[in-house]
Design a protein around this motif. Structure first.
Motif, PDB file in Angstrom:
ATOM      1  N   SER A  80       9.283   7.707   7.780  1.00  0.00           N
ATOM      2  CA  SER A  80       9.396   6.308   8.178  1.00  0.00           C
ATOM      3  C   SER A  80       7.990   5.717   8.221  1.00  0.00           C
ATOM      4  N   VAL A  81       7.868   4.440   7.849  1.00  0.00           N
ATOM      5  CA  VAL A  81       6.548   3.814   7.806  1.00  0.00           C
ATOM      6  C   VAL A  81       6.628   2.301   7.933  1.00  0.00           C
TER       7      VAL A  81
ATOM      8  N   GLU B   4      -5.828  -0.477   5.032  1.00  0.00           N
ATOM      9  CA  GLU B   4      -7.248  -0.145   5.144  1.00  0.00           C
ATOM     10  C   GLU B   4      -7.507   1.358   5.213  1.00  0.00           C
TER      11      GLU B   4
ATOM     12  N   GLY C  39       8.436  -4.936   8.157  1.00  0.00           N
ATOM     13  CA  GLY C  39       7.359  -4.061   7.703  1.00  0.00           C
ATOM     14  C   GLY C  39       6.328  -4.767   6.828  1.00  0.00           C
TER      15      GLY C  39
ATOM     16  N   THR D 208       5.193   8.042  10.136  1.00  0.00           N
ATOM     17  CA  THR D 208       3.805   8.025   9.662  1.00  0.00           C
ATOM     18  C   THR D 208       3.127   6.706   9.988  1.00  0.00           C
ATOM     19  N   TRP D 209       2.048   6.765  10.721  1.00  0.00           N
ATOM     20  CA  TRP D 209       1.278   5.558  11.048  1.00  0.00           C
ATOM     21  C   TRP D 209       0.031   5.506  10.172  1.00  0.00           C
ATOM     22  N   TRP D 210      -0.170   4.374   9.549  1.00  0.00           N
ATOM     23  CA  TRP D 210      -1.391   4.136   8.774  1.00  0.00           C
ATOM     24  C   TRP D 210      -1.427   2.686   8.362  1.00  0.00           C
TER      25      TRP D 210
ATOM     26  N   PHE E 131       2.842   4.007  19.203  1.00  0.00           N
ATOM     27  CA  PHE E 131       2.342   2.701  18.756  1.00  0.00           C
ATOM     28  C   PHE E 131       3.284   1.604  19.227  1.00  0.00           C
TER      29      PHE E 131
ATOM     30  N   ARG F  44       3.366  -7.265   6.130  1.00  0.00           N
ATOM     31  CA  ARG F  44       2.278  -7.694   6.992  1.00  0.00           C
ATOM     32  C   ARG F  44       1.911  -9.143   6.699  1.00  0.00           C
TER      33      ARG F  44
ATOM     34  N   GLU G 139       6.142   0.070  10.595  1.00  0.00           N
ATOM     35  CA  GLU G 139       6.304  -0.578  11.900  1.00  0.00           C
ATOM     36  C   GLU G 139       6.796   0.506  12.856  1.00  0.00           C
ATOM     37  N   PRO G 140       6.695   0.237  14.150  1.00  0.00           N
ATOM     38  CA  PRO G 140       7.201   1.248  15.085  1.00  0.00           C
ATOM     39  C   PRO G 140       8.697   1.454  14.856  1.00  0.00           C
TER      40      PRO G 140
ATOM     41  N   VAL H  86       0.816  -1.213   0.000  1.00  0.00           N
ATOM     42  CA  VAL H  86       0.000   0.000   0.000  1.00  0.00           C
ATOM     43  C   VAL H  86       0.854   1.270   0.000  1.00  0.00           C
TER      44      VAL H  86
HETATM   45  C1  WTA Z   1       2.025  -0.968  11.464  1.00  0.00           C
HETATM   46  C2  WTA Z   1       1.506  -0.091   6.100  1.00  0.00           C
HETATM   47  C3  WTA Z   1       4.009   1.894  14.155  1.00  0.00           C
HETATM   48  C4  WTA Z   1       0.771  -0.988  12.313  1.00  0.00           C
HETATM   49  C5  WTA Z   1       1.368   1.409   5.800  1.00  0.00           C
HETATM   50  C6  WTA Z   1      -0.345  -1.003  11.295  1.00  0.00           C
HETATM   51  C7  WTA Z   1       3.140   1.158  12.168  1.00  0.00           C
HETATM   52  C8  WTA Z   1       0.244  -1.864  10.222  1.00  0.00           C
HETATM   53  C9  WTA Z   1       3.529   2.357  11.534  1.00  0.00           C
HETATM   54  C10 WTA Z   1      -0.349  -1.639   8.859  1.00  0.00           C
HETATM   55  C11 WTA Z   1       4.213   3.336  12.327  1.00  0.00           C
HETATM   56  C12 WTA Z   1       2.520   1.085  10.093  1.00  0.00           C
HETATM   57  N1  WTA Z   1       4.420   3.061  13.625  1.00  0.00           N
HETATM   58  N2  WTA Z   1       3.384   0.930  13.468  1.00  0.00           N
HETATM   59  N3  WTA Z   1       4.642   4.477  11.808  1.00  0.00           N
HETATM   60  N4  WTA Z   1       3.130   2.281  10.242  1.00  0.00           N
HETATM   61  N5  WTA Z   1       2.532   0.395  11.244  1.00  0.00           N
HETATM   62  O1  WTA Z   1      -1.364  -2.489   6.115  1.00  0.00           O
HETATM   63  O2  WTA Z   1       0.772  -2.146  13.094  1.00  0.00           O
HETATM   64  O3  WTA Z   1       1.067  -3.024   5.654  1.00  0.00           O
HETATM   65  O4  WTA Z   1      -1.548  -1.532  11.786  1.00  0.00           O
HETATM   66  O5  WTA Z   1       0.275  -0.692   6.040  1.00  0.00           O
HETATM   67  O6  WTA Z   1       1.641  -1.527  10.220  1.00  0.00           O
HETATM   68  O7  WTA Z   1       0.368  -2.366   7.897  1.00  0.00           O
HETATM   69  P1  WTA Z   1       0.063  -2.216   6.353  1.00  0.00           P
END
Ligand code: WTA
Length: 629
Positions: free
Chosen positions: A385-386, A416, A521, A411-413, A509, A523, A388-389, A310
């Motif tokens: 950064s994106v 979905e 990173g 960036t957390w997202w 997070f 999923r 994971e924590p 994504v």
């Molecule tokens: C985790 C990726 C901490 C989180 C964009 C989330 C993060 C899942 C962060 C979504 C962050 C993503 N800090 N955790 N900056 N960014 N996550 O669908 O657990 O591959 O629910 O999307 O990644 O993973 P996805």
């Protein structure tokens, strides 16, 4: 899960924005901008939407029929039109859209005008194959510009794309093709990984053999001499496009028309097809790219993701192109041919915005600060950064290695959410390890399982309290599964993450609350890996946990009960790993496999992974009164 989660991480440093960062920023005062956006979210999103082009206007910004949302009701638009035509009509026609660098250093530079023509040719070629609005196309390509062209071409004519990461193996690909009932698959002969040639076409051959809906396969042949294709089913990419006209009118689509399906892992063995639509997704990705990275006309924006995930959809393709940005995208890994790879690309192309992942940062950190020091990184302005924590240690290293004065946007997202929801803006004071505050228009909180707000420094569930434009609209063919996101905690969208807020309202997070694991990173669902494990002839039962790992965040550990008569041996363990490789792909192969005589289960037979994990980590086992054995 226990109600009270200890918040272990304590981080006290605060980094204020530099004068230079402040001077450039679109949003000078986050607090007041946020307050204003939250007082009238529909007004806020409506104003953002007006920065883009619509064929006809909306009658209502939002129609909220809990848990179903429609945004920009009644409007017509096309995201590909906004990524291309909107710029081609202006001086940006000859601005560079994409700089692509292959693993072997091959370079391609594509302007907005050229991208527009290629996309139109591809859209016309799709039409010639009989594809029409609403049909699905699976794109299984390595990181090449054609991947972006194909995505935009589908969008242009209202065809729904399903991009599958080219590291997935044949059964995983077949699964996704079948669920989407794709009529066409677009692929390449090969991809490259640290010099190794990956034969993608043979993966597609196996997947398509079991996918009756697929009528055609288009193949981008990168190697010479080209592999043989079997006509009429298989078509060469270049032959497919060469006689097509470079003009193809963008379809006027309802704002709620599906743009893509992207499969992601959840808590069951079956991946979920997250559905995003043209209108709301366009608004969300556009404005987050602009404000979070403070994107300006003259920036060179480098996001290391793969459009197979994504992050690539939203922050290589759609968000940056909607903004008319110049994007650098490079095939290959950060340490190939050497650990200076990305620093070198930053110097070579004058990159000013660099969006990467904690795992990559930790990998580069291992090679030391001498590597970044060899290169001129002075063009960098904003970092991201994106996935994971990010641990404070990696944050601090990234900050230091890049010159100590560039803000890092953690960036957390999620797949979905479509776009970034919790994030700093460049002028927000930063605390290493915290994704800081909600983006404008986003109401976020940390709550207990009844939906009550928790006090500062108390761990709970991260939730979003109001709909937002780029939210997924449904899970493809599975609306019930969609509803669980909004029905588990009353009046909240539950993300599945554990989080706490500190006394300043900063969000920290701490990982997932469910059976989703994040390896580098990526999923993955424990259930998916388990089902790949039990497909091995010697395996009777399997349980999988994510284990904290210094480099990749979490690693996969599997516990296995063998079938009667099977004997533990290194060869057997290897063949079990190979089975997971064959079923799912390299990213899902457990790094450890333990053969065990039994697994902890509830009386109803559910495996208690929580107990396995606690035992593995030497923690308190918690409440085990429901355990059978
Ligand atoms: C985790 C990726 C901490 C989180 C964009 C989330 C993060 C899942 C962060 C979504 C962050 C993503 N800090 N955790 N900056 N960014 N996550 O669908 O657990 O591959 O629910 O999307 O990644 O993973 P996805």
């Amino acid at each position: 899960m226990s109600e009270k989660i200890d918040t272990l991480l304590k981080e006290s440093r605060v980094y204020q924005p530099t004068a230079q960062t402040k001077a450039a920023a679109y949003i000078q005062d986050y607090e007041s901008a946020y307050k204003k956006s939250i007082a009238d979210p529909e007004g806020f999103w409506g104003d953002v939407a007006k920065e883009l082009e619509w064929f006809s206007p909306w009658t209502k910004v939002l129609e909220w029929n809990y848990p179903w949302a429609k945004w920009f009701v009644g409007a017509t638009c096309n995201i590909a039109y906004n990524c291309l035509d909107r710029h081609v009509k202006t001086w940006r026609k000859n601005k560079v859209a994409i700089i692509w660098v292959g693993e072997n250093d091959q370079e391609r530079v594509i302007t907005y005008g050229e991208l527009y023509r290629q996309v139109n040719r591809c859209a016309n070629a799709l039409k010639k194959l009989g594809l029409t609005k609403g049909d699905r196309v699976t794109i299984y390509l390595p990181k090449v510009p054609e991947q972006i062209v194909a995505m935009l071409a589908c969008a242009r004519i209202g065809v729904i794309h399903s991009v599958v990461y080219s590291g997935f193996s044949a059964p995983a690909l077949a699964n996704r093709i079948q669920d989407a009932e794709a009529k066409l698959v677009i692929t390449a002969d090969v991809g490259f990984d640290r010099g190794k040639v990956l034969n993608l076409k043979s993966v597609v051959d196996q997947a398509v053999a079991n996918s009756p809906t697929v009528e055609r396969v288009v193949v981008l042949r990168r190697q010479t001499p080209g592999i043989t294709l079997s006509a009429p089913k298989e078509i060469d990419w270049h032959d497919w496009l060469k006689d097509e006209k470079a003009v193809c009118e963008a379809e006027h689509l309802d704002a709620e028309h599906p743009l893509y399906i992207l499969y992601t892992s959840g808590t069951t063995g079956k991946p979920k097809g997250v559905v995003h639509v043209h209108g709301g997704y366009m608004v969300g990705t556009y404005i987050t790219t602009k404000y979070v990275f403070d994107l300006k006309e003259e920036d060179v924006y480098f996001c290391v993701a793969d459009p197979g995930w994504v992050t690539g959809h939203s922050y290589i393709v759609y968000g940056p192109l909607l903004n008319g940005a110049t994007i650098l995208t490079a095939e290959g890994k950060p340490d190939y041919p050497n650990p200076g790879r990305w620093w070198d690309l930053i110097e070579r192309y004058g990159v000013s915005i660099f969006y990467t992942t904690p795992t990559a940062i930790r990998l580069l950190m291992r090679y030391g600060e001498d590597w970044p020091k060899k290169y001129d990184l002075s063009t960098l302005r904003i970092l991201g950064s994106v996935g994971e924590p990010i641990n404070p240690e990696a944050w601090e290293w990234f900050h230091r290695a890049t010159g100590e004065n560039k803000p890092i946007m953690d960036t957390w997202w999620q797949t979905e959410t479509g776009s970034i929801l919790i994030t700093p803006l460049p002028t927000v004071p930063l605390k290493p390890g915290s994704a800081t505050r909600p983006f404008l228009g986003i109401e976020a909180d940390v709550v207990d399982s009844a939906g009550n707000s928790l006090p500062a420094n108390t761990g709970g569930f991260a939730v979003i309290k109001k709909p937002w434009p780029s939210m997924m609209r449904t899970i493809y063919k599975d609306p019930e599964r969609y509803k669980t996101y909004w029905n588990t905690i009353p009046n909240c969208y539950i993300a599945g993450d554990i989080c706490h807020k500190d006394e300043d309202g900063y969000m920290w997070f701490m990982g997932r609350a469910d059976d989703v694991i994040k390896v580098a990173g990526n999923r993955l669902g424990t259930a998916e890996v388990e089902s790949a494990l039990v497909s091995h002839h010697a395996v009777a039962e399997a349980a999988v946990i994510g284990k904290p790992h210094k480099l990749v965040g979490e690693s996969i550990k599997a516990f296995i009960i063998l079938k009667q008569g099977e004997v533990d041996s290194p060869a057997l363990i290897q063949s079990i790993k190979d089975q997971v490789l064959k079923e799912l792909g390299k990213i899902a192969v457990p790094s450890e496999i333990d053969i065990v005589p039994s697994l902890p289960k509830t009386r109803s037979g559910k495996i208690m992974r929580r107990v396995l994990k606690a035992k593995e980590l030497g923690q308190d086992l918690g409440d085990i009164s429901t355990i059978e054995d």
